[in-house]
Design a protein around this motif. Structure first.
Motif, short mmCIF file in Angstrom:
data_model
loop_
_atom_site.label_atom_id
_atom_site.label_comp_id
_atom_site.label_asym_id
_atom_site.label_seq_id
_atom_site.Cartn_x
_atom_site.Cartn_y
_atom_site.Cartn_z
N GLY A 1 2.18 6.15 1.42
CA GLY A 1 3.44 6.73 1.85
C GLY A 1 4.18 5.88 2.85
O GLY A 1 5.31 6.15 3.19
N GLU A 2 3.54 4.80 3.31
CA GLU A 2 4.20 3.91 4.25
C GLU A 2 5.22 3.03 3.53
O GLU A 2 5.25 2.96 2.32
CB GLU A 2 3.16 3.00 4.92
N ALA A 3 6.02 2.36 4.30
CA ALA A 3 7.04 1.48 3.73
C ALA A 3 6.38 0.29 3.04
O ALA A 3 5.19 0.03 3.20
CB ALA A 3 7.97 1.00 4.83
N LEU A 4 7.18 -0.45 2.28
CA LEU A 4 6.66 -1.59 1.54
C LEU A 4 6.12 -2.67 2.46
O LEU A 4 5.35 -3.52 2.05
CB LEU A 4 7.76 -2.17 0.66
N ALA B 1 3.91 -2.61 4.33
CA ALA B 1 2.51 -2.34 4.67
C ALA B 1 1.53 -3.28 3.97
O ALA B 1 0.34 -3.04 4.03
CB ALA B 1 2.16 -0.90 4.33
#
Lengths: 103, 148
Positions: B23-26, B28
């Motif tokens: 669910g984190e941004a790209l 990551a």
């Protein structure tokens, strides 16, 4: 502009199997050209997939994934007519999104 | 097993490796893990300081790959509460090939094709219920896939 992916999504017994062929060099950064210069790494780093707009999958890749990557996974649920969307992002910041209908 | 006192550091290391980041941004991408030069380094970067071989982890691949540039591999986890699956190639320059996040909507069963520079052990690492499980299979390569 990156080339499109080919996506097949087929629903059977409550599972939707998604198979993707991407167009990408997946250059490792290990190889050298004929002049002996290292060819810079260029590869897909992130892959995301969603079903009807809801994100279902995230993956992180390194340069060991083969050129023109093949990737298959299975979504719980999904039915004919649903929309499967796949997005990749590479280490140069290029990105590509394609969509397919579940059959 | 993790000792209580080391918990915070391990969590920080996991977060840094992006291993806790569905669910984190790209942004990551787990740089430290992907730059690991050995299975031990990559596993450490993924927070897998303790792991054990398990029959719940399956690698489906042929014993011999004729072309190391394209080696089909399927990684499956039968472990309850599988959270992540990673594929590592021991003798590749960077061992980690892929990390898949197993959310509630997908099965822990992924198929892809990887490059192998030479005959090597391939290890699949599964994080399930906060524990790390592995399976290892040797794949013989008759034509390497990483040469120039």
């Amino acid at each position: 502009m990156p080339s499109p992916m080919r996506i097949r999504a087929a629903s059977k017994d409550g599972i939707t199997e998604v198979r993707i062929l991407m167009n990408h060099e997946m250059e490792t950064g290990q190889r050298k050209d004929s002049a002996g210069k290292v060819i810079p790494a260029w590869f897909i780093q992130e892959v995301k997939a969603s079903l009807n707009g809801k994100e279902v999958l995230q993956a992180q890749w390194g340069p060991s994934i083969s050129k023109n990557p093949y990737f298959a996974f299975k979504i719980k649920g999904g039915k004919a007519g649903d929309a499967v969307s796949v997005t990749w992002l590479d280490n140069r910041g290029e990105t590509r999104t394609d969509e397919a209908k579940v059959t | 097993m993790l000792r209580a006192g080391s918990g915070a550091g391990v969590v920080a290391a996991l977060a840094a490796a992006g291993f806790f980041a569905p669910g984190e941004a790209l942004a990551a991408w787990a740089k430290d893990a992907f730059e690991g030069k050995s299975v031990a380094d990559a596993m450490k970067a993924m927070g897998a300081t303790a792991s054990g071989a398990s029959g719940d982890v399956q690698i489906v691949a042929s014993d011999i790959a004729e072309n190391g540039a394209v080696v089909p591999i399927q990684a499956i986890s039968k472990a309850a509460n599988t959270q992540q699956i990673a594929i590592m190639v021991e003798k590749n320059p960077n061992v980690l090939a892929a990390i898949f996040d197993v959310g509630p909507d997908v099965l822990p069963d992924f198929t892809t094709r990887i490059k192998m520079g030479e005959t090597s052990n391939v290890t699949v690492l599964v994080k399930a219920d906060g524990k790390f499980l592995t399976a290892t299979k040797e794949i013989k390569v008759t034509l390497g896939g990483c040469g120039g």
